[in-house]
Design a protein around this motif. Structure first.
Motif, PDB file in Angstrom:
ATOM      1  N   LYS A 230     -23.652  33.054 -58.923  1.00 11.39           N
ATOM      2  CA  LYS A 230     -25.008  32.508 -58.945  1.00 11.39           C
ATOM      3  C   LYS A 230     -25.750  32.834 -60.224  1.00 11.39           C
ATOM      4  O   LYS A 230     -26.752  32.202 -60.540  1.00 11.39           O
ATOM      5  N   ALA A 233     -25.220  29.854 -62.080  1.00  9.19           N
ATOM      6  CA  ALA A 233     -26.070  28.808 -61.505  1.00  9.19           C
ATOM      7  C   ALA A 233     -27.502  28.966 -61.994  1.00  9.19           C
ATOM      8  O   ALA A 233     -28.159  27.984 -62.362  1.00  9.19           O
ATOM      9  N   TYR A 234     -28.000  30.206 -62.007  1.00 12.84           N
ATOM     10  CA  TYR A 234     -29.355  30.459 -62.487  1.00 12.84           C
ATOM     11  C   TYR A 234     -29.504  30.048 -63.953  1.00 12.84           C
ATOM     12  O   TYR A 234     -30.545  29.529 -64.369  1.00 12.84           O
ATOM     13  N   ARG A 236     -28.122  27.643 -65.394  1.00 11.15           N
ATOM     14  CA  ARG A 236     -27.914  26.186 -65.549  1.00 11.15           C
ATOM     15  C   ARG A 236     -26.693  25.921 -66.429  1.00 11.15           C
ATOM     16  O   ARG A 236     -26.704  25.084 -67.330  1.00 11.15           O
ATOM     17  N   GLU A 238     -23.739  24.664 -65.514  1.00  7.23           N
ATOM     18  CA  GLU A 238     -22.749  23.796 -64.875  1.00  7.23           C
ATOM     19  C   GLU A 238     -22.039  22.857 -65.848  1.00  7.23           C
ATOM     20  O   GLU A 238     -20.819  22.643 -65.740  1.00  7.23           O
ATOM     21  N   GLY A 258     -22.105  30.366 -55.995  1.00  6.40           N
ATOM     22  CA  GLY A 258     -21.684  29.624 -57.175  1.00  6.40           C
ATOM     23  C   GLY A 258     -21.111  28.267 -56.810  1.00  6.40           C
ATOM     24  O   GLY A 258     -20.896  27.408 -57.674  1.00  6.40           O
ATOM     25  N   LEU A 261     -21.456  24.373 -58.550  1.00 11.82           N
ATOM     26  CA  LEU A 261     -21.568  24.244 -60.007  1.00 11.82           C
ATOM     27  C   LEU A 261     -20.510  23.257 -60.505  1.00 11.82           C
ATOM     28  O   LEU A 261     -20.756  22.442 -61.377  1.00 11.82           O
ATOM     29  N   PRO A 425     -24.929  21.620 -58.115  1.00  7.28           N
ATOM     30  CA  PRO A 425     -25.365  22.991 -58.416  1.00  7.28           C
ATOM     31  C   PRO A 425     -26.566  23.423 -57.585  1.00  7.28           C
ATOM     32  O   PRO A 425     -27.424  22.624 -57.232  1.00  7.28           O
ATOM     33  N   ARG A 426     -26.585  24.729 -57.296  1.00  5.31           N
ATOM     34  CA  ARG A 426     -27.711  25.371 -56.602  1.00  5.31           C
ATOM     35  C   ARG A 426     -28.044  24.656 -55.295  1.00  5.31           C
ATOM     36  O   ARG A 426     -29.206  24.511 -54.924  1.00  5.31           O
TER      37      ARG A 426
END
Length: 553
Positions: A230, A233-234, A236, A238, A258, A261, A425-426
């Motif tokens: 993550k 992911a935080y 960005r 991807e 995760g 992603l 994602p996310r």
């Protein structure tokens, strides 16, 4: 010459509540979660008047979980507002959750008058001391003129380096102090101009030699693996991850949050062959994921004793703790950009027929086939698999943007992690690094306000749901697009296996609006001595703020 009788209009004064709201608004804050009461009710009202949306919860824990998840989903600190003492203590659940998951959050609590500290004042607590184990930074505004700088500090600290929870303490007397409007504007402007968050680098540039070293390790590996969590992911990251995976042909393994992603359905996804992937890989590039319990600490017997870890993390301390073969300190997105650039100059790619890729693909297909055979059965009474399959298919039937799935519980979350498919994602929120139960409804509310174009689907175990079930009313009050699905087996892990004869009966409820109805309900309830709830409807205009009705001068 001016007329001696001309009167000069007095300058407009603003109090600490307005100055706090102005400071957060200038920092770009648009949402605030919390529970109001003395001494922060006025602060919430002032924030609303400046365009900040305040979402009122039933409990500070759920509001705190919402603030932490909002920080993760938006990349901006989620704000939690609480009253002093017990409100602050309840809020620590969300603050500590933000710290454990490395999500940006700011908890703001009112506190007692400074002159009354240590005298047993209303809801008195040394809150700066109380939050220390659960926050990366804390500060008390001791005078109204400190407020703008304190606000900027907590916002900056929450997002700098490894994100986390920060705390702002606002004494009641400071909230009632005043400054002139021009002075307030000057203070806010000066503080905002000193902010570091507008240009946070989040890690220095990774030396070229280290990037080259990482690429060379991957190039020479016989069984490479890319792991991401993550943190990626935080960041960005991807697009950079997809480019890396598809350029090199290296299989990948996401941690639970995760997922998405890269789509779970991607041909190089190794989730369904997890044991083989981590047990046999010889080089693992780990991006935005800590080698903690979720990844078995990177140690045997789950991992090979000879595996070489390339660890990408925003925090130098994390890399020093884990002692990988190679550590790259920096933002995941930026590090991957540099990695892709280095590979572009001298590309390499594992073919689909590469023994490692074939082994992962074969094992994944075998495991998916076995799972699908179980999922294909309609089992009634329901086991966990049958309803999870139906939910999975319904979610996949929703067009992009994909729903955000909130998963909470023991068996429910474990089964959901294996069955539910993330494609964007996310799009998954669960108990996270700390394994926190009770996050579900708070996360739902955060997701709905952070991503208003997405449907939110919560798949909850009944025990996990019970922690925050009252916040369903919050969903209704704000008309949020959230579907809550509860897997109800009547207990934790296993359910209530008593026969109907052993269960004494349902809850009795009464709705009363008149004296006679209340008298009758009380008589019946007192006589029955069974679980009973009496809902007494009160005129909404009858209430007043309780506690100290007047500020003490």
């Amino acid at each position: 010459m001016a007329d001696s009788n001309t009167q000069i209009a007095p300058e407009t004064l603003i109090d600490g509540n307005i100055l706090v709201a102005k400071s957060f608004a200038r920092c770009g804050v648009t949402h605030m979660f919390g529970v109001v009461g003395i001494p922060v009710t006025s602060l919430a009202n002032r924030a609303v008047s400046l365009g900040i949306r305040f979402l009122a919860f039933h409990n500070e824990q759920s509001a705190g979980y919402a603030a932490s998840a909002y920080g993760y989903l938006t990349g901006r600190p989620g704000l939690l507002l609480t009253v002093s003492g017990p409100g602050c203590v309840h809020g620590l659940a969300g603050l500590s959750n933000a710290m454990a998951n490395a999500w940006p959050m700011v908890m703001i609590s009112g506190s007692c008058d400074q002159k009354d500290a240590g005298r047993g004042d209303f809801q008195e607590l040394d809150q700066i001391e109380a939050v220390k184990p659960f926050s990366k930074f804390s500060v008390k505004a001791k005078d109204i003129k400190d407020i703008p700088n304190c606000v900027v500090q907590v916002i900056d600290q929450a997002v700098s380096g490894r994100p986390g929870g920060c705390y702002l303490d606002l004494p009641s007397d400071v909230l009632h102090q005043t400054v002139t409007e021009p002075e307030a504007e000057s203070l806010v402007t000066a503080a905002f101009n000193s902010s570091k968050s507008k240009s946070v680098a989040n890690g220095s540039e990774v030396p070229t030699s280290e990037i080259e070293g990482a690429v060379e390790l991957l190039r020479k590996a016989e069984r490479p693996l890319i792991v991401f969590g993550k943190g990626a992911a935080y960041a960005r990251a991807e697009n950079e991850l997809r480019k890396l995976v598809e350029t090199t042909g290296i299989p990948f393994l996401p941690t639970p949050m995760g997922k998405g992603l890269l789509p779970d359905t991607h041909e190089l996804a190794a989730s369904a062959a997890r044991s083989l992937a981590i047990g046999k890989c010889d080089v693992a590039l780990v991006v935005g994921a800590r080698l903690n319990w979720l990844l078995h600490f990177g140690e045997p017997p789950k991992w090979s004793k000879d595996v070489k870890f390339i660890l990408v993390d925003i925090c130098k301390d994390e890399i020093e703790l884990r002692k990988p073969h190679l550590g790259l300190v920096g933002d995941a997105k930026k590090v991957l950009e540099l990695t892709n650039k280095e590979i572009k100059d001298d590309p390499f790619c594992l073919a689909k027929t590469h023994p490692w890729v074939e082994a992962i693909s074969k094992k994944a297909k075998e495991n998916v086939s076995r799972m699908e055979a179980q999922l294909a059965k309609d089992v009634v009474p329901f086991n966990f698999l049958t309803p999870m399959r139906i939910i999975r298919d319904a979610i996949l039937g929703v067009s992009s943007p994909a729903p955000i799935v909130v998963s909470e519980g023991a068996n429910t979350m474990d089964v959901g992690r294996a069955v539910l498919i993330q494609t964007e994602p996310r799009s998954r929120l669960d108990a996270g690094t700390w394994g926190t139960m009770g996050v579900g409804l708070g996360y739902c509310i955060a997701a709905a306000v952070a991503e208003p174009d997405r449907l939110v689907v919560a798949v909850e175990g009944d025990s996990g749901f019970g922690f925050s079930a009252m916040e369903v009313e919050t969903l209704v009050r704000y008309q949020l697009p959230v579907v809550v699905i509860v897997f109800n087996n009547g207990g934790v892990y296993g359910g209530d296996r008593r026969s109907p004869e052993e269960i004494t009966g349902p809850l009795k409820g009464y709705l009363v609006e008149t004296p006679d109805e209340l008298k009758s309900a009380l008589a019946e309830a007192f006589s029955a001595r069974k679980p009973t709830v009496i809902n007494v409807v009160i005129d909404p205009y009858a209430g007043a703020e309780s506690g100290r009705l007047q500020h003490k001068n």
